[in-house]
Design a protein around this motif. Sequence first.
Motif, PDB file in Angstrom:
ATOM      1  N   PHE A 181       0.862  -1.177   0.000  1.00 35.36           N
ATOM      2  CA  PHE A 181       0.000   0.000   0.000  1.00 35.36           C
ATOM      3  C   PHE A 181       0.905   1.235   0.000  1.00 35.36           C
ATOM      4  N   ASP A 182       0.665   2.118  -0.928  1.00 32.48           N
ATOM      5  CA  ASP A 182       1.464   3.338  -1.049  1.00 32.48           C
ATOM      6  C   ASP A 182       0.503   4.492  -1.347  1.00 32.48           C
ATOM      7  N   TYR A 183       0.392   5.441  -0.434  1.00 30.62           N
ATOM      8  CA  TYR A 183      -0.515   6.565  -0.662  1.00 30.62           C
ATOM      9  C   TYR A 183       0.005   7.822   0.057  1.00 30.62           C
ATOM     10  N   ALA A 184      -0.442   8.943  -0.448  1.00 29.86           N
ATOM     11  CA  ALA A 184      -0.077  10.244   0.148  1.00 29.86           C
ATOM     12  C   ALA A 184      -1.285  10.808   0.883  1.00 29.86           C
ATOM     13  N   ALA A 185      -0.999  11.530   1.961  1.00 30.94           N
ATOM     14  CA  ALA A 185      -2.067  12.174   2.737  1.00 30.94           C
ATOM     15  C   ALA A 185      -1.747  13.659   2.872  1.00 30.94           C
ATOM     16  N   LYS A 186      -2.735  14.481   2.661  1.00 25.14           N
ATOM     17  CA  LYS A 186      -2.571  15.932   2.772  1.00 25.14           C
ATOM     18  C   LYS A 186      -3.690  16.483   3.642  1.00 25.14           C
ATOM     19  N   ALA A 187      -3.339  17.517   4.427  1.00 26.05           N
ATOM     20  CA  ALA A 187      -4.351  18.193   5.246  1.00 26.05           C
ATOM     21  C   ALA A 187      -4.015  19.678   5.306  1.00 26.05           C
ATOM     22  N   THR A 188      -5.000  20.514   5.147  1.00 23.71           N
ATOM     23  CA  THR A 188      -4.841  21.964   5.286  1.00 23.71           C
ATOM     24  C   THR A 188      -6.017  22.506   6.069  1.00 23.71           C
ATOM     25  N   SER A 189      -5.742  23.571   6.820  1.00 28.10           N
ATOM     26  CA  SER A 189      -6.836  24.230   7.539  1.00 28.10           C
ATOM     27  C   SER A 189      -6.517  25.713   7.666  1.00 28.10           C
ATOM     28  N   LEU A 190      -7.556  26.494   7.685  1.00 24.41           N
ATOM     29  CA  LEU A 190      -7.461  27.939   7.872  1.00 24.41           C
ATOM     30  C   LEU A 190      -8.531  28.309   8.878  1.00 24.41           C
ATOM     31  N   ASN A 191      -8.115  28.897   9.987  1.00 24.15           N
ATOM     32  CA  ASN A 191      -9.050  29.244  11.058  1.00 24.15           C
ATOM     33  C   ASN A 191      -9.037  30.743  11.286  1.00 24.15           C
ATOM     34  N   LEU A 192     -10.190  31.304  11.450  1.00 26.33           N
ATOM     35  CA  LEU A 192     -10.360  32.722  11.767  1.00 26.33           C
ATOM     36  C   LEU A 192     -11.176  32.803  13.039  1.00 26.33           C
ATOM     37  N   ARG A 193     -10.614  33.491  14.052  1.00 27.83           N
ATOM     38  CA  ARG A 193     -11.322  33.655  15.328  1.00 27.83           C
ATOM     39  C   ARG A 193     -11.427  35.138  15.634  1.00 27.83           C
ATOM     40  N   GLN A 194     -12.621  35.559  15.947  1.00 31.15           N
ATOM     41  CA  GLN A 194     -12.856  36.946  16.360  1.00 31.15           C
ATOM     42  C   GLN A 194     -13.650  36.913  17.654  1.00 31.15           C
ATOM     43  N   PRO A 195     -13.021  37.336  18.757  1.00 31.62           N
ATOM     44  CA  PRO A 195     -13.793  37.362  20.006  1.00 31.62           C
ATOM     45  C   PRO A 195     -14.847  38.468  19.942  1.00 31.62           C
ATOM     46  N   LEU A 196     -16.046  38.127  20.312  1.00 30.42           N
ATOM     47  CA  LEU A 196     -17.120  39.131  20.289  1.00 30.42           C
ATOM     48  C   LEU A 196     -16.965  40.110  21.444  1.00 30.42           C
ATOM     49  N   VAL A 197     -16.847  39.583  22.636  1.00 29.61           N
ATOM     50  CA  VAL A 197     -16.659  40.446  23.797  1.00 29.61           C
ATOM     51  C   VAL A 197     -15.585  39.809  24.671  1.00 29.61           C
ATOM     52  N   ARG A 198     -14.510  40.531  24.828  1.00 33.13           N
ATOM     53  CA  ARG A 198     -13.451  40.089  25.729  1.00 33.13           C
ATOM     54  C   ARG A 198     -13.065  41.316  26.542  1.00 33.13           C
ATOM     55  N   LEU A 199     -13.726  41.470  27.664  1.00 30.00           N
ATOM     56  CA  LEU A 199     -13.578  42.682  28.475  1.00 30.00           C
ATOM     57  C   LEU A 199     -12.152  42.878  28.990  1.00 30.00           C
ATOM     58  N   ALA A 200     -11.433  41.799  29.193  1.00 33.06           N
ATOM     59  CA  ALA A 200     -10.052  41.929  29.663  1.00 33.06           C
ATOM     60  C   ALA A 200      -9.200  42.634  28.600  1.00 33.06           C
ATOM     61  N   ASN A 201      -9.449  42.324  27.331  1.00 34.38           N
ATOM     62  CA  ASN A 201      -8.689  42.979  26.261  1.00 34.38           C
ATOM     63  C   ASN A 201      -9.070  44.451  26.128  1.00 34.38           C
ATOM     64  N   VAL A 202     -10.351  44.756  26.292  1.00 36.40           N
ATOM     65  CA  VAL A 202     -10.799  46.156  26.240  1.00 36.40           C
ATOM     66  C   VAL A 202     -10.172  46.938  27.393  1.00 36.40           C
ATOM     67  N   ALA A 203     -10.177  46.337  28.570  1.00 34.44           N
ATOM     68  CA  ALA A 203      -9.571  47.003  29.736  1.00 34.44           C
ATOM     69  C   ALA A 203      -8.067  47.173  29.527  1.00 34.44           C
ATOM     70  N   GLY A 204      -7.421  46.190  28.940  1.00 33.84           N
ATOM     71  CA  GLY A 204      -5.986  46.298  28.661  1.00 33.84           C
ATOM     72  C   GLY A 204      -5.684  47.413  27.677  1.00 33.84           C
ATOM     73  N   TYR A 205      -6.540  47.574  26.682  1.00 39.04           N
ATOM     74  CA  TYR A 205      -6.360  48.642  25.698  1.00 39.04           C
ATOM     75  C   TYR A 205      -6.530  50.015  26.362  1.00 39.04           C
ATOM     76  N   GLN A 206      -7.547  50.146  27.175  1.00 39.71           N
ATOM     77  CA  GLN A 206      -7.767  51.415  27.869  1.00 39.71           C
ATOM     78  C   GLN A 206      -6.633  51.709  28.847  1.00 39.71           C
ATOM     79  N   SER A 207      -6.132  50.672  29.499  1.00 37.10           N
ATOM     80  CA  SER A 207      -5.004  50.845  30.415  1.00 37.10           C
ATOM     81  C   SER A 207      -3.755  51.293  29.660  1.00 37.10           C
ATOM     82  N   ALA A 208      -3.533  50.715  28.490  1.00 35.17           N
ATOM     83  CA  ALA A 208      -2.367  51.109  27.679  1.00 35.17           C
ATOM     84  C   ALA A 208      -2.479  52.567  27.255  1.00 35.17           C
ATOM     85  N   GLN A 209      -3.672  52.993  26.883  1.00 34.30           N
ATOM     86  CA  GLN A 209      -3.861  54.405  26.509  1.00 34.30           C
ATOM     87  C   GLN A 209      -3.592  55.323  27.698  1.00 34.30           C
TER      88      GLN A 209
END
Length: 184
Positions: free
Chosen positions: A84-112
């Motif tokens: 048995f001789d065969y090739a296997a291929k796999a590809t993936s593309l993931n996109l993640r967008q957090p809707l509400v992440r208050l810690a990141n918003v607070a971090g941005y305001q703190s940085a400002q």
Amino acid sequence: LLLGFVLPGTPAHALDLLQAYRLAMSGGDPTYLAARATAEAAREAVPQARAGMLPQITANASRSRNNTDQTTQVPGAASITRQFDYAAKATSLNLRQPLVRLANVAGYQSAQAQVEAAEATLDQEAQSLVLRVAGAYFDLMVGREKLDSVIVQKEAYAAQLAAAERAFAAGFGTRTDIDDADRK
């Protein structure tokens, strides 16, 4: 003293107040340089905090090749071998967008807020630098005027002593006049 450290090889009379300030701003004053470096570092915190609120994209790709030999023993017959001789291929593309992440918003305001505080400190240090440079410059000018005054007084006392000695030699003065002129 500040000007003496800023420009140790330059005569003080060749430097005006504006030149001294520009030299101190461009790298002669460590306190101001530290405040400027702190402000630059704080400015970098805003893009870093903003990155936590942006979408995350990940891509994965893999490729493999499989090569298998299988031998089966049949009773009373010859063995059977298959490959048995065969090739296997796999590809993936993931996109993640957090809707509400208050810690990141607070971090941005703190940085400002950190940037605003660092900018205020930088402005304060710039104003303090103006006062330090101007104070040192004017102290230098007053010192120069005092030195010139002392030199003129010394010359006047020397002239007074010479006049008292000439008067004494001519018979018009007294030894007390010479001693008084010599003590000054």
